[in-house]
Design a protein around this motif. Structure first.
Motif, PDB file in Angstrom:
ATOM      1  N   VAL A  82      48.948  -4.280  23.841  1.00  0.00           N
ATOM      2  CA  VAL A  82      50.137  -5.126  23.754  1.00  0.00           C
ATOM      3  C   VAL A  82      50.066  -6.273  24.772  1.00  0.00           C
ATOM      4  N   ALA A  83      49.936  -5.934  26.058  1.00  0.00           N
ATOM      5  CA  ALA A  83      50.065  -6.953  27.109  1.00  0.00           C
ATOM      6  C   ALA A  83      48.851  -7.860  27.237  1.00  0.00           C
ATOM      7  N   ASN A  84      47.653  -7.369  26.924  1.00  0.00           N
ATOM      8  CA  ASN A  84      46.449  -8.188  27.143  1.00  0.00           C
ATOM      9  C   ASN A  84      46.367  -9.392  26.222  1.00  0.00           C
ATOM     10  N   TRP A  85      47.136  -9.386  25.160  1.00  0.00           N
ATOM     11  CA  TRP A  85      47.135 -10.524  24.256  1.00  0.00           C
ATOM     12  C   TRP A  85      48.512 -11.181  24.192  1.00  0.00           C
ATOM     13  N   GLY A  86      49.266 -11.092  25.306  1.00  0.00           N
ATOM     14  CA  GLY A  86      50.442 -11.934  25.494  1.00  0.00           C
ATOM     15  C   GLY A  86      51.768 -11.400  25.030  1.00  0.00           C
ATOM     16  N   ARG A  87      51.824 -10.139  24.623  1.00  0.00           N
ATOM     17  CA  ARG A  87      53.120  -9.568  24.262  1.00  0.00           C
ATOM     18  C   ARG A  87      53.646  -8.726  25.428  1.00  0.00           C
ATOM     19  N   ILE A  88      54.846  -8.219  25.298  1.00  0.00           N
ATOM     20  CA  ILE A  88      55.484  -7.474  26.378  1.00  0.00           C
ATOM     21  C   ILE A  88      55.619  -6.018  25.960  1.00  0.00           C
ATOM     22  N   PHE A  89      55.066  -5.120  26.782  1.00  0.00           N
ATOM     23  CA  PHE A  89      55.094  -3.701  26.459  1.00  0.00           C
ATOM     24  C   PHE A  89      56.317  -3.050  27.096  1.00  0.00           C
ATOM     25  N   VAL A  90      57.000  -2.198  26.324  1.00  0.00           N
ATOM     26  CA  VAL A  90      58.187  -1.490  26.792  1.00  0.00           C
ATOM     27  C   VAL A  90      57.925   0.018  26.661  1.00  0.00           C
ATOM     28  N   PRO A  91      57.345   0.653  27.692  1.00  0.00           N
ATOM     29  CA  PRO A  91      57.148   2.103  27.639  1.00  0.00           C
ATOM     30  C   PRO A  91      58.463   2.808  27.952  1.00  0.00           C
ATOM     31  N   VAL A  92      58.876   3.734  27.081  1.00  0.00           N
ATOM     32  CA  VAL A  92      60.209   4.329  27.170  1.00  0.00           C
ATOM     33  C   VAL A  92      60.112   5.814  27.518  1.00  0.00           C
ATOM     34  N   ASN A  93      61.006   6.253  28.360  1.00  0.00           N
ATOM     35  CA  ASN A  93      61.092   7.649  28.772  1.00  0.00           C
ATOM     36  C   ASN A  93      61.357   8.540  27.552  1.00  0.00           C
ATOM     37  N   PHE A  94      60.424   9.418  27.225  1.00  0.00           N
ATOM     38  CA  PHE A  94      60.572  10.257  26.039  1.00  0.00           C
ATOM     39  C   PHE A  94      61.648  11.322  26.193  1.00  0.00           C
ATOM     40  N   ARG A  95      62.161  11.512  27.420  1.00  0.00           N
ATOM     41  CA  ARG A  95      63.182  12.535  27.644  1.00  0.00           C
ATOM     42  C   ARG A  95      64.600  12.041  27.332  1.00  0.00           C
ATOM     43  N   LEU A  96      64.750  10.762  27.061  1.00  0.00           N
ATOM     44  CA  LEU A  96      66.084  10.203  26.868  1.00  0.00           C
ATOM     45  C   LEU A  96      66.723  10.687  25.573  1.00  0.00           C
ATOM     46  N   ALA A  97      68.059  10.654  25.551  1.00  0.00           N
ATOM     47  CA  ALA A  97      68.817  11.022  24.365  1.00  0.00           C
ATOM     48  C   ALA A  97      68.744   9.901  23.335  1.00  0.00           C
ATOM     49  N   PRO A  98      68.973  10.205  22.046  1.00  0.00           N
ATOM     50  CA  PRO A  98      68.898   9.174  21.007  1.00  0.00           C
ATOM     51  C   PRO A  98      69.739   7.929  21.295  1.00  0.00           C
ATOM     52  N   ALA A  99      70.952   8.127  21.819  1.00  0.00           N
ATOM     53  CA  ALA A  99      71.804   6.966  22.107  1.00  0.00           C
ATOM     54  C   ALA A  99      71.185   6.070  23.172  1.00  0.00           C
ATOM     55  N   GLU A 100      70.487   6.671  24.132  1.00  0.00           N
ATOM     56  CA  GLU A 100      69.838   5.895  25.186  1.00  0.00           C
ATOM     57  C   GLU A 100      68.631   5.126  24.628  1.00  0.00           C
ATOM     58  N   ILE A 101      67.872   5.782  23.749  1.00  0.00           N
ATOM     59  CA  ILE A 101      66.745   5.117  23.097  1.00  0.00           C
ATOM     60  C   ILE A 101      67.246   3.935  22.261  1.00  0.00           C
ATOM     61  N   GLU A 102      68.317   4.179  21.535  1.00  0.00           N
ATOM     62  CA  GLU A 102      68.886   3.124  20.688  1.00  0.00           C
ATOM     63  C   GLU A 102      69.275   1.913  21.525  1.00  0.00           C
ATOM     64  N   TYR A 103      69.905   2.158  22.665  1.00  0.00           N
ATOM     65  CA  TYR A 103      70.320   1.050  23.527  1.00  0.00           C
ATOM     66  C   TYR A 103      69.109   0.254  24.011  1.00  0.00           C
ATOM     67  N   ILE A 104      68.064   0.937  24.449  1.00  0.00           N
ATOM     68  CA  ILE A 104      66.888   0.250  24.986  1.00  0.00           C
ATOM     69  C   ILE A 104      66.193  -0.573  23.909  1.00  0.00           C
ATOM     70  N   VAL A 105      66.053  -0.013  22.717  1.00  0.00           N
ATOM     71  CA  VAL A 105      65.413  -0.754  21.627  1.00  0.00           C
ATOM     72  C   VAL A 105      66.212  -2.015  21.301  1.00  0.00           C
ATOM     73  N   GLU A 106      67.528  -1.867  21.228  1.00  0.00           N
ATOM     74  CA  GLU A 106      68.370  -3.022  20.911  1.00  0.00           C
ATOM     75  C   GLU A 106      68.398  -4.025  22.057  1.00  0.00           C
TER      76      GLU A 106
END
Length: 507
Positions: A82-106
């Protein structure tokens, strides 16, 4: 001559100097097919293919690409793809609840989300993304392209990653780190930890956590073998150390405790006089440090930092002047947060807060200029931690931000309070961190209720809204909570009884 410092430098060097060397040994026990042993040439090919696939999907440079995954070779490859060709990587904590994942993605505006196969149930929470893939099942859609990726003009000031951290608000903040900050952190960390191509690095630390503290880049840059471990278990850690000849690992104190507990039934190699263990999250007790050095025979290294600082700020490591001291005194000195790493400046302000300046400090909080301005006020990063800085060493004494560090994970007190306050029977709530021998600190909720409600009821209510590690370990019922004349909660008074007899208010 000025050459931009970007993350592509690490993998470019590894595939140039060590193309046939094993880069990563993937976790064998997982739902998706294991990648097994992957060389640095193959890792580069995977990253290049992933970048080309993103081109074909129409994902532009500068766009965000997220992954929610346990430790895995696929995750390691994606930091580069992702990052080596100019995009931004967002590694997300897999322990989070669905609502927390939804917020981060949005909130991040991620156009692509890749999910661990054990987390496929989170697909609905990722509906804001244009593309959602499941690792393993969709590998032929992620790493199948044979095309050459579109060129990216290296820019060290471009954002490389966004890491979401629980802070002092109910919503997580996205920490923007540039290629330059990540590069400086990785090379500084590698130098201070004396990483070489003879090392074997075990990924006991979650890769999503501040890009594995940047050590995944450091290890790649020197051509070290990296070993993936998916589920943290003391006995399994010792097995990997013996099987692969591990020399370096990084972890929170809770992982150390699990490994020490496993020693009782372990008869194999512990890596004695070979393993360097890098610890952060909270300073472990002096006795734990002694046990690591004596019973495991590992070198103990402690660091201090935050997601906002990439994270490395200070390091505490044995030095020649301490060689003749008693083991207990050595452990006491090692328990300090450490001396500033090269390029880091430390200052204690009038309120006792630790302020720092470093090339590893965040660029900003994503879409949050107010929080950015507050954190970087006066040209210094405000850590939110209280402490002292004497004889060139930092010691953490208190946590000024309303954050609990449990098992190496940040827990926002306010976030937990919001979840509990949504229960109709809860009239008042205060969440504090209290000492815990296993996790460093545990989450305690003090509540005032109207009506008939049990501790189990409230914990179940919180579990529906929060990641498991954020759910209070205990709930205590009170008639009232200590407040000032203006109605403000006095958490320092609520904490006093639990921290009595300790010389610092963190554990």
């Amino acid at each position: 001559m000025i050459v931009p410092l970007t993350l592509r430098d690490f993998l470019d060097r590894a595939r140039t100097v060590y193309p046939d060397r094993v880069a990563v040994v993937d976790e064998p026990n997982q739902v998706a097919d294991s990648w097994g042993e992957v060389t640095y040439a193959q890792l580069y090919a995977k990253a290049r293919s992933q970048a080309a696939t993103l081109d074909e999907l129409g994902v532009p440079q500068g766009a965000r690409v997220a992954m929610v995954s346990h430790n895995a070779a696929r995750l390691l490859a994606s930091f580069y793809g992702v990052a080596n060709w100019g995009r931004i990587f967002v590694p997300v904590n897999f322990r989070l609840a669905p609502a927390e994942i939804e917020y981060i993605v949005e909130h991040s505006g991620a156009e692509v989300v890749m999910l661990d196969p054990e987390l496929e149930h989170l697909a609905a929470a990722c509906s804001a993304a244009k593309h959602v893939f499941v690792l393993g099942r969709d590998d032929d859609r992620i790493w199948a392209s044979k095309a050459e990726p579109a060129q990216w003009e290296p820019d060290e000031n471009a954002t490389a990653t966004i890491n979401y951290t629980s802070g002092t608000t109910a919503r997580p903040k996205g920490v923007q780190q540039t290629h330059r900050a990540r590069w400086v952190n990785a090379t500084t960390f590698g130098w201070h930890a004396t990483l070489t191509d003879r090392d074997v690095y075990l990924h006991t630390l979650p890769m999503f956590h501040c890009d594995g503290w940047g050590l995944l880049y450091s290890a790649t840059g020197v051509g070290a073998k990296q070993v993936v471990i998916r589920q943290i278990d003391g006995t399994e850690i010792l097995k990997r150390i013996e099987e692969h000849g591990v020399t370096v690992l990084a972890c929170a104190p809770a992982v150390l405790n699990a490994t020490l507990d496993a020693l009782e039934d372990w008869t194999g190699d512990t890596g004695r006089d070979r393993v360097r263990c890098i610890v952060a999250g909270a300073p472990p007790p002096t006795r734990t440090i002694q046990r690591v050095r004596e019973e495991l025979g590992w070198e103990f290294i402690q660091i201090y930092g935050l997601t906002e600082t990439s994270p490395l700020l200070t390091m505490s490591r044995m030095r020649e002047e301490w060689d003749d001291l008693e083991a207990q005194e050595q452990a006491r000195l090692l328990a300090r947060a450490g001396a500033p790493t090269i390029g880091t400046r430390v200052m204690i302000d009038d309120q006792g807060e630790i302020l720092v300046r470093s090339n590893t400090v965040l660029e900003s909080y994503w879409e949050n200029p107010e929080a950015t301005e507050e954190a970087l006020a006066g040209g210094w990063f405000h850590t939110g931690d209280g402490g002292v800085y004497e004889d060139g060493y930092v010691t953490i004494a208190d946590r000024k931000k309303d954050v609990i560090v449990s098992g190496g994970e940040n827990v926002s007190s306010i976030e937990v309070e919001d979840a509990l306050a949504s229960h109709p029977a809860v009239r008042e709530v205060a969440v504090i961190g209290v000492p815990d021998d296993r996790w460093g600190e545990s989450v305690l909720a003090l509540v005032v209720v109207d009506g008939d409600v049990t501790e189990d009821d409230l914990r179940a209510h919180a579990r529906e809204r929060l990641a498991g590690y954020k759910v209070p370990k205990r709930v205590e019922f009170r008639e009232e909570l200590a407040r000032t004349a203006t109605g403000k909660l006095q958490k320092f008074k609520l904490r006093e009884a639990y921290w009595e007899g300790r010389d610092r208010q963190v554990n």
